[in-house]
Enzyme design. Structure first.
Site, short mmCIF file in Angstrom:
data_model
loop_
_atom_site.label_atom_id
_atom_site.label_comp_id
_atom_site.label_asym_id
_atom_site.label_seq_id
_atom_site.Cartn_x
_atom_site.Cartn_y
_atom_site.Cartn_z
N TYR A 1 -8.81 6.71 20.68
CA TYR A 1 -9.91 6.25 19.83
C TYR A 1 -10.03 4.73 19.76
O TYR A 1 -10.80 4.20 18.97
CB TYR A 1 -9.79 6.92 18.45
CG TYR A 1 -10.16 8.38 18.57
CD1 TYR A 1 -11.45 8.83 18.33
CD2 TYR A 1 -9.23 9.30 19.04
CE1 TYR A 1 -11.80 10.15 18.51
CE2 TYR A 1 -9.58 10.63 19.24
CZ TYR A 1 -10.87 11.05 18.97
OH TYR A 1 -11.23 12.37 19.18
N HIS B 1 -0.83 -0.22 5.78
CA HIS B 1 -1.37 0.76 6.72
C HIS B 1 -0.44 1.95 6.97
O HIS B 1 0.01 2.20 8.08
CB HIS B 1 -1.72 0.08 8.05
CG HIS B 1 -2.83 -0.91 7.94
ND1 HIS B 1 -3.44 -1.47 9.04
CD2 HIS B 1 -3.44 -1.47 6.86
CE1 HIS B 1 -4.39 -2.32 8.65
NE2 HIS B 1 -4.39 -2.32 7.31
N GLU C 1 -14.75 3.73 10.54
CA GLU C 1 -15.21 4.78 11.46
C GLU C 1 -15.06 6.18 10.87
O GLU C 1 -14.12 6.46 10.13
CB GLU C 1 -14.38 4.74 12.75
CG GLU C 1 -14.49 3.46 13.54
CD GLU C 1 -13.63 3.45 14.79
OE1 GLU C 1 -13.71 2.47 15.54
OE2 GLU C 1 -12.88 4.43 15.01
N GLN D 1 0.81 -1.21 0.00
CA GLN D 1 0.00 0.00 0.00
C GLN D 1 0.84 1.27 0.00
O GLN D 1 0.31 2.37 0.07
CB GLN D 1 -0.93 -0.01 1.22
CG GLN D 1 -1.91 -1.17 1.23
CD GLN D 1 -2.67 -1.31 2.54
OE1 GLN D 1 -2.41 -0.61 3.51
NE2 GLN D 1 -3.61 -2.25 2.58
N TYR E 1 -9.96 -10.71 9.83
CA TYR E 1 -10.26 -11.17 8.48
C TYR E 1 -10.47 -12.68 8.51
O TYR E 1 -9.66 -13.42 9.06
CB TYR E 1 -9.12 -10.80 7.53
CG TYR E 1 -8.94 -9.31 7.37
CD1 TYR E 1 -9.90 -8.56 6.69
CD2 TYR E 1 -7.84 -8.65 7.90
CE1 TYR E 1 -9.76 -7.18 6.55
CE2 TYR E 1 -7.69 -7.27 7.76
CZ TYR E 1 -8.66 -6.56 7.08
OH TYR E 1 -8.52 -5.19 6.96
#
Length: 363
Positions: A245, A142, A235, A77, A256
């Site tokens: 959070y 991520h 979210e 990513q 997963y």
């Protein structure tokens, strides 16, 4: 005509006269585009995850790659990700972009750079990395990497927890799973909430995040963030300084393939609840809070969030108490949507990653 039918006829005529918004291609021929910004000249500035930044006039082919991009860790990513213009760009030609920065042979992290774009839009100069996430880890996942500039000139940057090190989102001795706040020179603002806290990195603004792909500041100066959950539990959060959070202690998602994460709880004292949650996941990426009235009163003030998983645009409108009053899915099957921005013309622009296009929502 039957008097009872007359109002219905008028309503149908009005609906026909005001067709629903449509998608219009602005730029095509891109390779995995990730983010878009708007130059004063009317050109678009576009990042491609593979490591290129280009400009394009609407309706024309993208330019050759802009020179001066630093070394990237292009894997999974990672690559060249978000870009925003400085609020005084018209005068100083300064922009900010974030990317996956290589470490040693295997490690990498998210970094934020500042540079100046030449007048001919062909090269970057005075490049400086003003923030580098600590620690660098061995992961292709991520990176987070959304940027927002506040009215006071401070920069916010969202940072993913890098997946394999998710537990560190709960500790303050690292930048994993955090939103950070810095000055435009990379300095730490004296009023950051963890300045002077033993063992805490002073750039941290909030923590307990997973992988944020949306960051905007609203008309009241409040910071909003959206992030990917795992399997379920995406979210939308109202971000306030020093707050936790919850990830990965609390989540509305699961592993997963199934199975609870940690204790499988969704709430805990001292941890914030999302304003909006999505179960199942929509894989949110890109976010704008529409200021303009180009689409009428119902859309004005709404959040618009792209879905990578389902390829549609999600509209969320909150009331005065920040609770959802309207929510809908727009443009089904538009394509994998990586970025959403409001342009200087007050229209929404969407970056379609797989299609290699930037489109705008035409009223």
């Amino acid at each position: 005509m039957n008097k009872r039918l007359f109002p219905l006829v008028l309503a149908l005529a009005g609906a026909a006269a005001h067709a629903a918004p449509q998608l219009e291609t602005v730029v095509e021929g891109l390779n995995t585009p990730w983010a878009v910004a708007f130059l004063p000249s009317g050109e678009l500035l576009i990042t491609e995850r593979g490591g290129t930044m280009r400009t394009a006039k609407p309706g024309t082919k993208p330019s050759s790659p802009i020179q001066g991009i630093p070394a990237l860790a292009v894997q999974g990513q990672g690559g060249l990700l978000d870009v925003v213009l400085d609020s005084d760009f018209a005068r100083n030609r300064t922009l900010y972009f974030c990317f996956s920065e290589p470490g040693d042979a295997k490690t990498n992290s998210t970094a934020l750079a500042r540079a100046k774009l030449s007048e001919d839009n062909k090269r970057l100069s005075e490049l400086k990395v003003i923030f580098s996430q600590k620690p660098k880890v061995d992961s292709p996942l991520h990176f987070g990497c959304r940027i927002a500039e506040a009215a006071d000139g401070m920069l916010f940057l969202s940072l993913g927890e890098r997946f394999t090190t998710m537990a560190q989102a709960q500790t303050l001795d690292n930048h994993l799973g955090k939103v950070v706040r810095i000055g435009k020179d990379g300095s730490v603002p004296a009023d950051n909430p963890f300045v002077g806290t033993p063992g805490a990195l002073p750039e941290i603004w909030s923590y307990g995040h997973r992988n944020s792909q949306g960051l905007v500041i609203d008309e009241k100066g409040r910071l909003w963030e959206q992030e990917h959950g795992p399997q379920g539990g995406d979210e939308l959060n109202l971000i306030r300084p020093k707050l936790n959070y919850g990830w990965p202690v609390i989540t509305y998602g699961e592993n997963y393939g199934g199975g609870k994460i940690g204790d499988g709880i969704t709430a805990k004292a001292g941890m914030e609840q999302p304003v909006v949650k999505w179960v199942p996941s929509i894989a949110p990426s890109g976010m704008a809070k529409l200021k303009s009235a180009q689409y009428g009163a119902s859309w004005q003030g709404s959040f618009f969030i792209g879905s990578l998983k389902f390829g549609y645009l999600e509209r969320v409108k909150l009331g005065a108490d920040d609770r959802v009053i309207e929510q809908e899915k727009l443009f089904p099957d538009a394509g994998r949507m990586r970025d959403v921005r409001e342009g200087p013309d007050g229209l929404l622009y969407l970056v379609l990653e797989t299609a290699g296009r930037v489109v705008r929502v035409k009223p």
